[in-house]
Design a protein around this motif. Sequence first.
Motif, PDB file in Angstrom:
ATOM      1  N   TYR A   1      91.335  34.730  40.117  1.00 29.99           N
ATOM      2  CA  TYR A   1      91.414  36.179  39.982  1.00 29.99           C
ATOM      3  C   TYR A   1      92.634  36.678  40.745  1.00 29.99           C
ATOM      4  CZ  TYR A   1      89.701  41.030  39.779  1.00 29.99           C
ATOM      5  OH  TYR A   1      89.558  42.378  39.551  1.00 29.99           O
TER       6      TYR A   1
ATOM      7  N   TYR B   1     100.519  34.964  42.915  1.00 25.23           N
ATOM      8  CA  TYR B   1      99.829  35.722  43.970  1.00 25.23           C
ATOM      9  C   TYR B   1      99.344  34.779  45.064  1.00 25.23           C
ATOM     10  CZ  TYR B   1      99.353  39.217  40.253  1.00 25.23           C
ATOM     11  OH  TYR B   1      99.595  40.101  39.237  1.00 25.23           O
TER      12      TYR B   1
ATOM     13  N   LEU C   1      94.712  37.772  47.825  1.00 29.33           N
ATOM     14  CA  LEU C   1      95.031  39.215  47.779  1.00 29.33           C
ATOM     15  C   LEU C   1      94.744  39.926  49.112  1.00 29.33           C
ATOM     16  CD1 LEU C   1      96.135  40.764  45.223  1.00 29.33           C
ATOM     17  CD2 LEU C   1      95.185  38.533  44.718  1.00 29.33           C
TER      18      LEU C   1
ATOM     19  N   HIS D   1      94.790  49.971  50.668  1.00 25.64           N
ATOM     20  CA  HIS D   1      94.682  50.550  49.318  1.00 25.64           C
ATOM     21  C   HIS D   1      93.224  50.551  48.851  1.00 25.64           C
ATOM     22  CE1 HIS D   1      96.342  51.059  45.060  1.00 25.64           C
ATOM     23  NE2 HIS D   1      95.074  50.731  44.842  1.00 25.64           N
TER      24      HIS D   1
ATOM     25  N   TYR E   1      89.103  58.147  37.517  1.00 25.16           N
ATOM     26  CA  TYR E   1      90.063  57.040  37.400  1.00 25.16           C
ATOM     27  C   TYR E   1      90.613  56.949  35.969  1.00 25.16           C
ATOM     28  CZ  TYR E   1      92.031  52.622  39.144  1.00 25.16           C
ATOM     29  OH  TYR E   1      92.865  51.623  39.586  1.00 25.16           O
TER      30      TYR E   1
ATOM     31  N   GLU F   1      95.248  56.448  42.402  1.00 22.45           N
ATOM     32  CA  GLU F   1      96.075  55.278  42.707  1.00 22.45           C
ATOM     33  C   GLU F   1      97.131  55.574  43.764  1.00 22.45           C
ATOM     34  OE1 GLU F   1      96.531  51.987  42.169  1.00 22.45           O
ATOM     35  OE2 GLU F   1      94.411  52.355  41.832  1.00 22.45           O
TER      36      GLU F   1
ATOM     37  N   LEU G   1     104.560  44.673  43.832  1.00 23.48           N
ATOM     38  CA  LEU G   1     103.862  45.224  42.657  1.00 23.48           C
ATOM     39  C   LEU G   1     104.480  46.561  42.267  1.00 23.48           C
ATOM     40  CD1 LEU G   1     100.100  44.622  43.427  1.00 23.48           C
ATOM     41  CD2 LEU G   1     101.344  43.840  41.405  1.00 23.48           C
ATOM     42  N   ARG G   2     104.763  47.386  43.281  1.00 18.34           N
ATOM     43  CA  ARG G   2     105.293  48.727  43.046  1.00 18.34           C
ATOM     44  C   ARG G   2     106.230  49.103  44.191  1.00 18.34           C
ATOM     45  NH1 ARG G   2      99.951  48.747  41.625  1.00 18.34           N
ATOM     46  NH2 ARG G   2      99.151  49.324  43.660  1.00 18.34           N
TER      47      ARG G   2
ATOM     48  N   HIS H   1      98.276  52.864  37.192  1.00 19.15           N
ATOM     49  CA  HIS H   1      99.137  52.115  38.119  1.00 19.15           C
ATOM     50  C   HIS H   1     100.612  52.311  37.804  1.00 19.15           C
ATOM     51  CE1 HIS H   1      95.302  49.849  38.572  1.00 19.15           C
ATOM     52  NE2 HIS H   1      95.682  49.848  39.832  1.00 19.15           N
TER      53      HIS H   1
HETATM   54  O1  LIG Z   1      92.727  48.642  43.376  1.00 16.60           O
HETATM   55  C1  LIG Z   1      93.463  48.603  42.405  1.00 16.60           C
HETATM   56  O2  LIG Z   1      94.070  49.635  41.954  1.00 16.60           O
HETATM   57  C2  LIG Z   1      93.712  47.310  41.636  1.00 16.60           C
HETATM   58  C3  LIG Z   1      92.424  46.935  40.903  1.00 16.60           C
HETATM   59  C4  LIG Z   1      92.247  47.841  39.711  1.00 16.60           C
HETATM   60  C5  LIG Z   1      90.984  47.592  38.973  1.00 16.60           C
HETATM   61  C6  LIG Z   1      90.289  48.706  38.529  1.00 16.60           C
HETATM   62  C7  LIG Z   1      89.117  48.521  37.812  1.00 16.60           C
HETATM   63  C8  LIG Z   1      88.646  47.233  37.538  1.00 16.60           C
HETATM   64  C9  LIG Z   1      89.355  46.154  38.013  1.00 16.60           C
HETATM   65  C10 LIG Z   1      90.541  46.308  38.706  1.00 16.60           C
HETATM   66  C11 LIG Z   1      94.123  46.178  42.571  1.00 16.60           C
HETATM   67  C12 LIG Z   1      95.581  46.286  43.031  1.00 16.60           C
HETATM   68  C13 LIG Z   1      96.536  46.667  41.932  1.00 16.60           C
HETATM   69  O3  LIG Z   1      97.379  47.528  42.091  1.00 16.60           O
HETATM   70  N1  LIG Z   1      96.434  45.972  40.803  1.00 16.60           N
HETATM   71  C14 LIG Z   1      97.284  46.317  39.681  1.00 16.60           C
HETATM   72  C15 LIG Z   1      98.394  45.254  39.476  1.00 16.60           C
HETATM   73  C16 LIG Z   1      97.832  43.905  39.199  1.00 16.60           C
HETATM   74  C17 LIG Z   1      97.471  43.001  40.175  1.00 16.60           C
HETATM   75  N2  LIG Z   1      96.991  41.881  39.590  1.00 16.60           N
HETATM   76  C18 LIG Z   1      97.004  42.038  38.240  1.00 16.60           C
HETATM   77  C19 LIG Z   1      96.626  41.194  37.214  1.00 16.60           C
HETATM   78  C20 LIG Z   1      96.740  41.637  35.900  1.00 16.60           C
HETATM   79  C21 LIG Z   1      97.268  42.907  35.636  1.00 16.60           C
HETATM   80  C22 LIG Z   1      97.674  43.777  36.641  1.00 16.60           C
HETATM   81  C23 LIG Z   1      97.516  43.303  37.944  1.00 16.60           C
HETATM   82  C24 LIG Z   1      96.437  46.453  38.422  1.00 16.60           C
HETATM   83  O4  LIG Z   1      95.216  46.109  38.486  1.00 16.60           O
HETATM   84  O5  LIG Z   1      97.012  46.908  37.435  1.00 16.60           O
HETATM   85  C25 LIG Z   1      95.709  47.295  44.186  1.00 16.60           C
HETATM   86  C26 LIG Z   1      96.648  46.691  45.215  1.00 16.60           C
HETATM   87  C27 LIG Z   1      97.019  45.291  44.743  1.00 16.60           C
HETATM   88  C28 LIG Z   1      95.978  44.949  43.663  1.00 16.60           C
END
Ligand SMILES: O=C(O)[C@H](CCc1ccccc1)CC1(C(=O)N[C@@H](Cc2c[nH]c3ccccc23)C(=O)O)CCCC1
Length: 311
Positions: A114, A135, A138, A147, A162, A171, A205-206, A234
């Motif tokens: 994951y 990755y 995490l 976050h 959301y 976000e 990531l950003r 995001h």
């Molecule tokens: O908390 C969040 O916003 C992200 C998790 C969002 C989520 C929402 C609902 C169900 C599952 C996941 C996790 C993080 C995030 O920004 N994820 C982005 C980028 C990303 C990370 N891993 C990935 C794998 C596949 C696609 C995108 C991503 C996303 O989910 O878009 C936050 C900090 C770092 C990881």
Amino acid sequence: VHHAAAVGKGKGVLNDNKSINTDSYSGGYYLRDITKPMYSQNGGAIETYTAKNKMVSPGTLLTDSDNTWVDPAAVDAHVYAGKVYDYYYTKLGRNSFDDEGGTLKSTVHYRENYGNAGWTGTQMVYGDGDGSDKYAYLSGALDVVGHEITHGVTERTADLVYEGQSGALNESWSDVFGNLIENKSDPEWLCGEDIITPNIPGDALRSMSDPNKYGDPDHMRDYVDTTEDHGGVHTNSGIPNKAFYNFVTTSGVTRDNAAKVWYRALSQYLTSNSKFIDARNATIQAATDLFGEDSKEVTAVTNAWSNVGVG
Ligand SMILES: O=C(O)[C@H](CCc1ccccc1)CC1(C(=O)N[C@@H](Cc2c[nH]c3ccccc23)C(=O)O)CCCC1
Ligand SMILES: [Zn+2]
């Protein structure tokens, strides 16, 4: 069961030595931090669990026989959750994500391969990465832990839906506090830089200073209308992220004062369906409350949003 605070040691994801607040019992030690104000007030603690790569939460509370911890994902999830608790308590007067001293639970090794993390509504979950070298664990980034816990704060305050603009604000507030808590001096205010491609420095990531660097908009004219990712939450977060960056880098505006403005806007003025224009108004009102209508903070936050085409 008799509880006594103990201090163990271990290495984090970046192979750094860390001291760890644990809870001793007859058979050894729990990965439970009972040193925070919430413990004496209502038994609240910081607890770290493992899902053993299943999709379960919280899973199994981690224990160790000699208080030397060898799971770096767990070490960082635990220590960083403690840092996030301390930030909200000392800087903003908030007692845990729910402001009631609620126990902060983290689960590491969540699911298989994951490459993501998340807030489940009651706790944090962290994956191990996607099996490639894209990755690291995490939980190995303080801005990621900040976050995720801020999603909990948001849910108990503005409860921003959301989806679409409110989701992008949700976000952005998480990216903002993740970076304020991480408090690096990096000029770019990056997100996830410590756990993305650990072998390649400088990527993230950003970026809050230059969202375009990772394909995200930094102006309202470039807002992305999409059905992907809950309406691009995001991606479109780049616009309020850039607004905060503008604000916090305005000369005379301190990080701590910028944090107070953003936290007051979240906890007093934003609501579940707030849009970007509402966030502009909420942060101007919060700055006015805190520093006065003629303050440099009010001027700075007004200009910050105008610069990204909001208001
Ligand atoms: O908390 C969040 O916003 C992200 C998790 C969002 C989520 C929402 C609902 C169900 C599952 C996941 C996790 C993080 C995030 O920004 N994820 C982005 C980028 C990303 C990370 N891993 C990935 C794998 C596949 C696609 C995108 C991503 C996303 O989910 O878009 C936050 C900090 C770092 C990881
Ligand atoms: Zn998020």
